[in-house]
Scaffold this active site. Structure first.
Site, mmCIF file in Angstrom:
data_model
loop_
_atom_site.group_PDB
_atom_site.id
_atom_site.type_symbol
_atom_site.label_atom_id
_atom_site.label_comp_id
_atom_site.label_asym_id
_atom_site.label_seq_id
_atom_site.Cartn_x
_atom_site.Cartn_y
_atom_site.Cartn_z
ATOM 1 N N HIS A 60 -3.571 -5.056 0.276
ATOM 2 C CA HIS A 60 -2.930 -5.512 1.511
ATOM 3 C C HIS A 60 -3.057 -6.992 1.564
ATOM 4 O O HIS A 60 -3.979 -7.808 2.068
ATOM 5 C CB HIS A 60 -3.755 -5.183 2.767
ATOM 6 C CG HIS A 60 -3.672 -3.821 3.136
ATOM 7 N ND1 HIS A 60 -2.508 -3.263 4.020
ATOM 8 C CD2 HIS A 60 -4.043 -2.526 2.509
ATOM 9 C CE1 HIS A 60 -2.641 -1.794 3.978
ATOM 10 N NE2 HIS A 60 -3.641 -1.527 2.993
ATOM 11 N N GLU B 95 -1.377 -9.247 3.395
ATOM 12 C CA GLU B 95 -1.437 -9.768 4.747
ATOM 13 C C GLU B 95 -2.622 -10.262 5.162
ATOM 14 O O GLU B 95 -2.690 -11.181 5.771
ATOM 15 C CB GLU B 95 -0.901 -8.691 5.523
ATOM 16 C CG GLU B 95 -1.514 -7.517 5.798
ATOM 17 C CD GLU B 95 -1.195 -6.284 5.208
ATOM 18 O OE1 GLU B 95 -1.546 -5.422 5.428
ATOM 19 O OE2 GLU B 95 -0.959 -6.627 3.817
ATOM 20 N N CYS C 53 0.982 -1.314 0.012
ATOM 21 C CA CYS C 53 0.049 0.075 0.148
ATOM 22 C C CYS C 53 0.818 1.394 -0.002
ATOM 23 O O CYS C 53 1.367 1.751 -1.213
ATOM 24 C CB CYS C 53 -0.947 -0.140 1.266
ATOM 25 S SG CYS C 53 -2.301 1.085 0.917
#
Length: 535
Positions: free
Chosen positions: A508, A510, A382
């Site tokens: 993102h 993750e 990001c």
């Protein structure tokens, strides 16, 4: 009808209610049940989207774009089910909904009160997650600690739900602390007894009590708590502090946690199949001496929970590669031209995660430059992707004043900026590009090598984008625009394809990593760092 499990906490906060709820979800799923999880938070913010990371930790984003509490990340990582907008409710959102209904006249002139209007709003939310997911079991964690003034409407609402669905379809789990007093060298059950008494005063009798402790408990403690708190002896479960949170389901199941839950809820389910989870946990404790040093360069490193999902995703990839990932938490404000070598030297990889605002940005740009010039694995997420673009524009493409409109509105060369049609004259809450969006990967890139696919979907949380006016000049200088939206409007990923790993992504990744199924980009990043360490 779905079965409802409510998890409350007593004595102090931070006991691991979320891990307990997530562990139960994993255990029930391992028994073949469909599980949904949600968190009820008593703070008055509508959602955590505008809260400081230092106050709240990370904001976790669901597939459908809800900004939620970080505990939902634990739920998804443990249960491996995508959650939704019905998975997190705050007091602010409850009152927002109630007041809007009142303004529209939906209460037909009634005097609007906590009971029944506020509690009905909470109950509807709890019921909706079961309907939406068609789950066999809905696990609901109530944030805060029993006795908190702000959590009382939530406690009353779940009390009513238990009455409505019946005792055989609802279960209360209370997580409490059993402190060890060094002076007398004994554990004390009195805090648990007082907490349970407080809960009983609100009309709820816990069915299972989970005891958080740092050392194994004596048998007498279990007997005393069962007797004084009016629960069955095998419904008092020990929850010892562990070196790794992914071991929690296995530890709790040794005490028959899910077996007791199924018995109390009258669920006929098979024995849990935990073979895959046990294999994953075994890799965590592998005696391998291999280690990689990853520098996490951020602006909120004073609270590691601000980057919780990033840290967990790094460890997931480490499990897979058989290496221990040592995260060096680096405050980007400390990185200056004269300190960059001292701070970043010796790293096998550098990761720059998300964030907002201009504080510490120049240190991040120096980090991206250091990684590029020294051929160190770089992963920008990001904000970290935007940092990589700015650095490349300044130091390779020769655009000396390149910047983001977020950091310098007067900048002439905004390589990162609002897209046409966007405006800065908007409220901050709920205005980001949120949730899952598709991306088309360019063939022959690091992205394709990692994903082994050309069409992907990932979760976003940002407002600024790659400025399309600079596509030609930056790609002409060697920056690969490796991922783009299907309509070709938005640049989603950039990379240096000739490097083992130098990738920036606008989304993102993750949030989609799991301990037993690491995200492909984190696998690629840690794999490159591992090879760098060997060399």
């Amino acid at each position: 009808m779905a079965k409802y499990v409510f998890v409350t906490g007593g004595v102090v906060s931070g006991l691991g209610k979320g891990i307990t709820a997530a562990s139960l979800g994993r255990l029930l799923k391992a028994r073949g049940l469909k599980v949904a999880a949600q968190k009820l938070d008593p703070y008055i913010n509508v959602d955590p989207g505008t809260m400081s990371p230092y106050q709240h930790g990370e904001v976790y984003v669901t597939e459908d774009g809800a900004e939620t509490d970080l505990d939902l990340g634990h739920y998804e990582r443990f249960i491996d089910e995508d959650l939704n907008k019905y998975s997190n409710l705050t007091t602010g959102k409850v009152y927002w909904n109630v007041l809007n209904k009142e303004r529209r006249g939906e209460y037909l002139g009634s005097t609007v009160q906590v009971i029944p209007h506020v509690t009905n709003e909470i109950k509807e939310f709890v019921y909706n997650v079961g309907k939406k997911t068609e789950a066999d079991v809905v696990i609901t964690e109530i944030g805060g600690t029993i006795g908190d003034i702000e959590s009382q409407p939530f406690i009353e609402a779940v009390r009513q739900i238990s009455l409505e669905v019946g005792k055989e379809n609802s279960l209360f789990i209370h997580v409490t602390l059993v402190p060890y007093i060094k002076g007398s060298e004994e554990h004390k059950s009195k805090p648990t007894q007082h907490s349970v008494k407080e809960l009983q005063g609100m009309g709820i009798n816990p069915d299972i009590i989970v005891l958080r402790c740092d050392k194994p408990l004596e048998e007498s403690i279990f007997q005393k708590i069962a007797l004084f708190c009016n629960v069955k002896p095998d419904c008092v479960i020990e929850n010892i502090t562990l070196p790794n949170l992914y071991e929690a389901p296995l530890m709790l199941e040794k005490s028959g946690f899910s077996k007791v839950v199924c018995r109390e809820l009258r669920i006929d389910a098979g024995e849990p199949d935990l073979a895959e989870w046990e294999k994953m946990v075994a890799t965590i404790y592998d005696d391998s001496e291999h280690c990689v040093e990853i520098g996490l360069v951020g602006k909120y490193v004073g609270l590691h929970d601000a980057y919780l999902s990033v840290a967990e995703a790094l460890h997931h990839a480490g499990f897979y590669h058989g290496v221990h990932v040592n995260i060096r938490w680096i405050d980007s404000e400390l990185i200056k031209p004269e300190t960059v070598e001292e701070i970043l030297g010796g790293l096998d990889g550098i990761i720059v995660p998300g964030g907002f605002g201009d504080r510490g940005i120049e240190g991040m740009i120096l980090s991206a430059k250091y990684a590029r010039e020294n051929n160190i694995a770089y992963f920008g997420i990001c904000l970290g992707m935007q940092i990589a673009v700015i650095e490349y524009a300044r130091n390779v493409a020769g655009i000396a004043d390149a910047n983001s409109g977020e950091f310098d509105e007067q900048c002439k060369n905004k390589v990162i900026d609002f897209m046409p049609g966007q405006s800065n004259d908007i409220d901050k809450g709920g205005t980001l590009r949120l949730g899952a969006y598709p991306c088309v990967i360019r063939p022959g890139t690091t992205m394709e090598r990692c994903y082994q696919a050309q069409n992907i979907s990932e979760r976003h949380r940002h407002r600024y984008e790659f400025n399309n006016d600079y596509r030609e000049i930056l790609s002409g200088c060697g920056l690969t625009l490796s991922g783009i939206s299907p309509d070709e409007r938005l640049i989603e990923t950039v990379e240096l394809t000739d490097r083992p790993f130098y990738v920036g992504v606008q989304y993102h990744p993750e949030f989609k990593s799991r301990p037993n199924r690491p995200h492909p980009l984190f696998l690629g990043f840690i794999g490159a760092a591992k090879n760098e360490h060997k060399s």
